[in-house]
Design a protein around this motif. Structure first.
Motif, mmCIF file in Angstrom:
data_model
loop_
_atom_site.group_PDB
_atom_site.id
_atom_site.type_symbol
_atom_site.label_atom_id
_atom_site.label_comp_id
_atom_site.label_asym_id
_atom_site.label_seq_id
_atom_site.Cartn_x
_atom_site.Cartn_y
_atom_site.Cartn_z
ATOM 1 N N ALA A 14 3.794 1.850 -3.501
ATOM 2 C CA ALA A 14 4.848 1.305 -4.349
ATOM 3 C C ALA A 14 6.213 1.599 -3.739
ATOM 4 O O ALA A 14 6.371 2.550 -2.969
ATOM 5 C CB ALA A 14 4.766 1.899 -5.754
ATOM 6 N N THR A 15 7.182 0.762 -4.088
ATOM 7 C CA THR A 15 8.560 0.999 -3.670
ATOM 8 C C THR A 15 9.466 0.825 -4.875
ATOM 9 O O THR A 15 9.242 -0.056 -5.714
ATOM 10 C CB THR A 15 8.971 0.070 -2.516
ATOM 11 N N TYR A 16 10.501 1.686 -4.954
ATOM 12 C CA TYR A 16 11.339 1.709 -6.157
ATOM 13 C C TYR A 16 12.716 2.267 -5.813
ATOM 14 O O TYR A 16 12.830 3.385 -5.309
ATOM 15 C CB TYR A 16 10.674 2.607 -7.209
ATOM 16 N N ASN A 17 13.741 1.478 -6.092
ATOM 17 C CA ASN A 17 15.122 1.966 -6.009
ATOM 18 C C ASN A 17 15.444 2.586 -7.363
ATOM 19 O O ASN A 17 15.529 1.883 -8.373
ATOM 20 C CB ASN A 17 16.074 0.814 -5.691
ATOM 21 N N VAL A 39 1.120 6.362 -2.656
ATOM 22 C CA VAL A 39 2.351 6.621 -1.903
ATOM 23 C C VAL A 39 3.483 5.874 -2.596
ATOM 24 O O VAL A 39 3.361 4.673 -2.858
ATOM 25 C CB VAL A 39 2.228 6.147 -0.436
ATOM 26 N N LEU A 40 4.571 6.575 -2.885
ATOM 27 C CA LEU A 40 5.732 5.970 -3.530
ATOM 28 C C LEU A 40 6.941 6.104 -2.620
ATOM 29 O O LEU A 40 7.343 7.212 -2.261
ATOM 30 C CB LEU A 40 6.012 6.657 -4.872
ATOM 31 N N CYS A 41 7.507 4.964 -2.242
ATOM 32 C CA CYS A 41 8.715 4.935 -1.421
ATOM 33 C C CYS A 41 9.926 4.803 -2.347
ATOM 34 O O CYS A 41 10.005 3.855 -3.137
ATOM 35 C CB CYS A 41 8.672 3.752 -0.455
ATOM 36 N N LEU A 42 10.853 5.743 -2.239
ATOM 37 C CA LEU A 42 12.043 5.744 -3.087
ATOM 38 C C LEU A 42 13.272 5.382 -2.278
ATOM 39 O O LEU A 42 13.403 5.749 -1.108
ATOM 40 C CB LEU A 42 12.256 7.118 -3.714
ATOM 41 N N GLN A 43 14.175 4.657 -2.929
ATOM 42 C CA GLN A 43 15.513 4.436 -2.411
ATOM 43 C C GLN A 43 16.507 4.928 -3.465
ATOM 44 O O GLN A 43 16.211 4.912 -4.661
ATOM 45 C CB GLN A 43 15.770 2.956 -2.096
ATOM 46 N N ALA A 216 10.572 -5.123 -1.303
ATOM 47 C CA ALA A 216 9.365 -5.701 -0.720
ATOM 48 C C ALA A 216 8.516 -4.640 -0.045
ATOM 49 O O ALA A 216 8.976 -3.540 0.274
ATOM 50 C CB ALA A 216 9.733 -6.794 0.278
ATOM 51 N N ILE A 217 7.255 -5.016 0.198
ATOM 52 C CA ILE A 217 6.312 -4.191 0.949
ATOM 53 C C ILE A 217 5.705 -5.058 2.047
ATOM 54 O O ILE A 217 5.172 -6.135 1.769
ATOM 55 C CB ILE A 217 5.205 -3.638 0.033
ATOM 56 N N PHE A 218 5.806 -4.581 3.283
ATOM 57 C CA PHE A 218 5.261 -5.282 4.447
ATOM 58 C C PHE A 218 4.125 -4.451 5.042
ATOM 59 O O PHE A 218 4.219 -3.228 5.135
ATOM 60 C CB PHE A 218 6.337 -5.475 5.517
ATOM 61 N N THR A 219 3.065 -5.132 5.480
ATOM 62 C CA THR A 219 1.923 -4.437 6.075
ATOM 63 C C THR A 219 1.712 -4.878 7.517
ATOM 64 O O THR A 219 1.969 -6.027 7.870
ATOM 65 C CB THR A 219 0.645 -4.706 5.269
ATOM 66 N N GLY A 220 1.203 -3.956 8.324
ATOM 67 C CA GLY A 220 0.993 -4.234 9.732
ATOM 68 C C GLY A 220 -0.337 -4.913 10.015
ATOM 69 O O GLY A 220 -1.162 -5.135 9.124
ATOM 70 N N PRO A 221 -0.571 -5.264 11.274
ATOM 71 C CA PRO A 221 -1.828 -5.906 11.679
ATOM 72 C C PRO A 221 -3.027 -5.042 11.314
ATOM 73 O O PRO A 221 -2.972 -3.817 11.369
ATOM 74 C CB PRO A 221 -1.682 -6.036 13.201
ATOM 75 N N GLY A 222 -4.122 -5.704 10.940
ATOM 76 C CA GLY A 222 -5.334 -4.985 10.600
ATOM 77 C C GLY A 222 -5.431 -4.568 9.153
ATOM 78 O O GLY A 222 -6.426 -3.968 8.738
ATOM 79 N N VAL A 247 7.867 -2.549 -7.122
ATOM 80 C CA VAL A 247 6.708 -3.355 -6.756
ATOM 81 C C VAL A 247 5.627 -2.432 -6.211
ATOM 82 O O VAL A 247 5.925 -1.355 -5.675
ATOM 83 C CB VAL A 247 7.031 -4.465 -5.729
ATOM 84 N N VAL A 248 4.377 -2.851 -6.353
ATOM 85 C CA VAL A 248 3.255 -2.048 -5.883
ATOM 86 C C VAL A 248 2.230 -2.972 -5.248
ATOM 87 O O VAL A 248 1.985 -4.076 -5.734
ATOM 88 C CB VAL A 248 2.635 -1.214 -7.034
#
Length: 259
Positions: A14-17, A39-43, A216-222, A247-248
């Motif tokens: 998840a990501t959250y400002n 995993v929570l990404c904070l701004q 937003a959340i971006f994912t890598g190859p694979g 968003v999650v």
């Protein structure tokens, strides 16, 4: 209360400002718990004196732990007990005169799925309001994230507040290497906030009446995005907790890669 963490087989990112925790903290904790993040990404995490204590208190209230992030830039990563933290760090980005000093927080985590140990390098980013600095920082972040991913044999995941709507230069840069989670599932998963054209679909800002998608959340190859959405809480909590909506995404290794 809902326990943090996802079901077996996926990593819930998840990501959250959180706007410096200036709003209703009880509502904020309810929203975070409803996200059930591994995993929570904070701004805009706390940066003033006592910032470490403030971050730990928020993490503890949400059933999480602080994994990465320094004071400068206000980015942080929190993790749930369901994952093992392999490494966490903060990294200051290039400074532009007259602008806020930006940073990223990077955490590498491991989750066991069917006896396989799957590793993810997860980066929390908060890009600038100024277009030139925003694009420069995005270009700087990509190699930093991929270096961490290579170092640990992990798949890269980038999440954050881009301060730009889809179709802009940063989205084009990141979209050339990674998959936008919302776009990957938009035909199968519920949208967040307002519907309509691409500028409003999945809108995350402002929280009360979302009009634009800048988180937003971006994912890598694979990696495969199994689902993408928001917190299942009353709209009143979303409006009270912060000026952004979170968003999650549920992320998994593609079966061919896992094999």
């Amino acid at each position: 209360m809902t326990s943090p963490g996802s079901a077996d087989g996926v990593l819930r990112v998840a990501t959250y400002n959180v706007r410096g925790l200036k709003d209703d903290r009880r509502a904020l904790v309810r929203v975070i718990r409803a996200l059930r993040p591994d995993v929570l990404c904070l701004q805009e995490a706390p940066r003033l004196p006592g910032w470490q204590r403030e971050r730990r208190a928020l993490a503890r209230a949400a059933g999480l732990s602080v994994a990465a992030g320094g004071r400068v830039g206000g980015t942080a990563v929190l993790t749930a007990p369901a994952v093992r933290l392999l490494g966490g760090r903060g990294h200051r980005l290039r400074w532009f005169a007259g602008l806020e000093w930006r940073s990223i927080a990077l955490a590498v985590v491991e989750k066991t799925v069917d006896k396989d140990r799957e590793r993810y390098a997860v980066c929390s980013a908060h890009l600038d309001l100024q277009a030139g600095a925003r694009l420069s920082h995005a270009a700087q972040i990509v190699p930093l994230l991929e270096l961490a991913a290579r170092e640990f044999g992990a798949a890269p995941v980038l999440a954050g507040d881009l301060n730009e709507t889809p179709g802009g230069p940063v989205w084009r840069l990141l979209g050339g290497r990674y998959t936008d989670g919302f776009s990957a599932v938009r035909g199968a998963a519920p949208r967040i906030g307002a519907g309509g054209d691409d500028g409003r679909a999945g809108a995350t800002y402002p929280a009360r009446v979302p009009r634009v998608r800048i988180d937003a959340i971006f994912t890598g190859p694979g990696l495969t995005v199994a689902s993408y959405g928001g917190a299942d809480v009353p709209a009143e909590d979303l409006a009270a907790a912060s000026d952004h909506r979170p968003v999650v995404a549920e992320i998994a290794f593609t079966p061919s890669v896992r094999a």
